[in-house]
Design a protein around this motif. Structure first.
Motif, short mmCIF file in Angstrom:
data_model
loop_
_atom_site.label_atom_id
_atom_site.label_comp_id
_atom_site.label_asym_id
_atom_site.label_seq_id
_atom_site.Cartn_x
_atom_site.Cartn_y
_atom_site.Cartn_z
N GLU A 41 0.99 -1.29 0.27
CA GLU A 41 0.40 0.34 0.05
C GLU A 41 0.80 1.29 0.16
OE1 GLU A 41 -3.25 0.18 -0.53
OE2 GLU A 41 -3.07 -1.31 -1.00
N ALA A 42 1.95 1.23 0.56
CA ALA A 42 3.11 2.45 0.67
C ALA A 42 3.66 2.87 -0.53
CB ALA A 42 3.65 2.20 1.96
N ILE A 43 4.20 1.23 -1.36
CA ILE A 43 4.17 1.36 -2.84
C ILE A 43 3.82 2.21 -3.74
CG2 ILE A 43 5.03 -0.07 -4.78
CD1 ILE A 43 6.77 -1.79 -2.40
N ARG A 44 2.28 1.46 -3.74
CA ARG A 44 1.17 2.26 -4.50
C ARG A 44 0.59 3.73 -3.94
NH1 ARG A 44 -2.79 -3.10 -3.40
NH2 ARG A 44 -1.58 -4.43 -5.43
N ALA A 45 0.79 4.22 -3.04
CA ALA A 45 0.62 5.75 -2.60
C ALA A 45 1.44 6.62 -3.33
CB ALA A 45 0.47 5.75 -0.75
N THR A 46 2.79 6.09 -3.20
CA THR A 46 3.84 7.13 -3.12
C THR A 46 4.01 6.63 -5.11
OG1 THR A 46 5.42 5.65 -1.63
CG2 THR A 46 6.44 6.89 -3.84
N GLN A 52 -0.40 18.40 -9.03
CA GLN A 52 -1.71 17.80 -8.70
C GLN A 52 -0.82 17.94 -6.58
OE1 GLN A 52 -4.93 15.22 -9.26
NE2 GLN A 52 -4.65 15.72 -11.36
N LEU A 53 -0.79 19.19 -6.41
CA LEU A 53 0.58 19.33 -5.40
C LEU A 53 0.17 18.39 -4.23
CD1 LEU A 53 2.62 21.81 -6.75
CD2 LEU A 53 3.32 19.74 -6.29
N GLU A 54 -1.13 19.01 -3.81
CA GLU A 54 -1.95 18.56 -2.35
C GLU A 54 -2.63 17.04 -1.92
OE1 GLU A 54 -1.60 20.79 0.39
OE2 GLU A 54 -0.77 22.51 -1.50
N GLU A 55 -2.84 16.75 -3.43
CA GLU A 55 -3.09 15.33 -4.01
C GLU A 55 -1.86 14.57 -3.34
OE1 GLU A 55 -4.36 17.32 -5.45
OE2 GLU A 55 -5.87 17.15 -5.41
N CYS A 56 -0.90 15.37 -3.92
CA CYS A 56 0.77 14.21 -3.87
C CYS A 56 1.09 14.24 -2.72
CB CYS A 56 1.67 15.27 -4.67
SG CYS A 56 2.82 14.16 -4.77
N LEU A 57 1.06 15.41 -1.91
CA LEU A 57 1.05 15.26 -0.46
C LEU A 57 0.35 14.36 0.74
CD1 LEU A 57 2.24 19.33 0.18
CD2 LEU A 57 3.54 17.37 0.09
N ARG A 58 -0.71 14.52 -0.11
CA ARG A 58 -1.91 13.48 1.46
C ARG A 58 -0.98 12.02 1.01
NH1 ARG A 58 -6.31 14.94 -1.50
NH2 ARG A 58 -6.09 16.80 -0.22
N GLU A 59 -1.05 11.75 -0.68
CA GLU A 59 -0.33 10.73 -0.57
C GLU A 59 1.09 9.96 -0.16
OE1 GLU A 59 -2.20 8.25 -1.54
OE2 GLU A 59 -4.12 8.95 -3.26
N LEU A 60 1.82 11.01 -0.23
CA LEU A 60 3.12 11.44 0.27
C LEU A 60 2.87 11.08 2.11
CD1 LEU A 60 5.21 13.09 -1.62
CD2 LEU A 60 5.34 11.20 -1.96
N HIS A 61 2.08 11.55 2.13
CA HIS A 61 2.26 11.37 3.65
C HIS A 61 1.08 10.23 4.26
CE1 HIS A 61 3.17 15.33 6.06
NE2 HIS A 61 2.68 16.17 4.82
N ASP A 62 0.16 9.87 3.72
CA ASP A 62 -0.70 8.53 3.96
C ASP A 62 0.75 7.35 3.87
OD1 ASP A 62 -3.01 9.45 3.51
OD2 ASP A 62 -3.76 9.07 2.35
N ALA A 63 2.03 7.31 2.71
CA ALA A 63 2.86 6.34 2.55
C ALA A 63 3.62 6.69 4.04
CB ALA A 63 3.62 6.71 1.03
N LYS A 64 3.90 7.99 4.00
CA LYS A 64 4.59 8.50 5.78
C LYS A 64 3.87 7.16 6.98
CE LYS A 64 4.79 11.37 8.69
NZ LYS A 64 5.07 11.04 9.76
#
Length: 132
Positions: A57-62, A73-85
């Motif tokens: 799931e972390a790999i997919r989020a990244t 789409q920077l805000e959505e990108c950041l949301r996905e990266l915070h999910d990966a973290k």
């Protein structure tokens, strides 16, 4: 590691002193062309890298974050990266990716914070190395 942090800190100081857009406040945001032309070494520091962990799931989020960043789409990108973290809290690459996304957004202070966090953590799967 200290030298890298000093280099990043020096770059931050040069960025902050030379590119202030609002005069008195010292805040600024750079567009992608200005960031690319600023210093060639920054492009090596701030880019998204694939995760090397076992959490699918972390790999997919990244991977989603990479596509979102490419589509600006920077805000959505950041949301996905915070999910990966959240999924792999001890992974240094996740923090490095957060630094890259915040840098792309023009938030150099947050980018520097996450780059420091990335360098504070050892790479996953590596133990102590003793020199003889």
């Amino acid at each position: 590691m200290t030298t890298l942090l000093e280099t990043i800190g020096g770059l931050w100081t040069r960025l902050h002193s030379g590119l202030s857009s609002c005069g008195n406040c010292g805040a600024f945001a750079l567009d992608a062309e200005d960031r690319t032309n600023l210093d060639p070494s920054l492009s090596r520091l701030f880019y998204l890298r694939p995760l090397q962990c076992s959490d699918v799931e972390a790999i997919r989020a990244t991977q989603r974050a990479t596509r979102l960043l490419r589509d600006n789409q920077l805000e959505e990108c950041l949301r996905e990266l915070h999910d990966a973290k959240r999924l792999v809290p001890r992974d240094h690459i996740v923090r490095s990716n957060l630094a890259a996304a915040y840098f792309e957004r023009g938030d150099e202070e947050s980018a520097l914070h996450w780059m420091r966090e990335a360098h504070r953590l050892p790479p996953l799967g590596e133990g102590a190395v003793f020199w003889t």
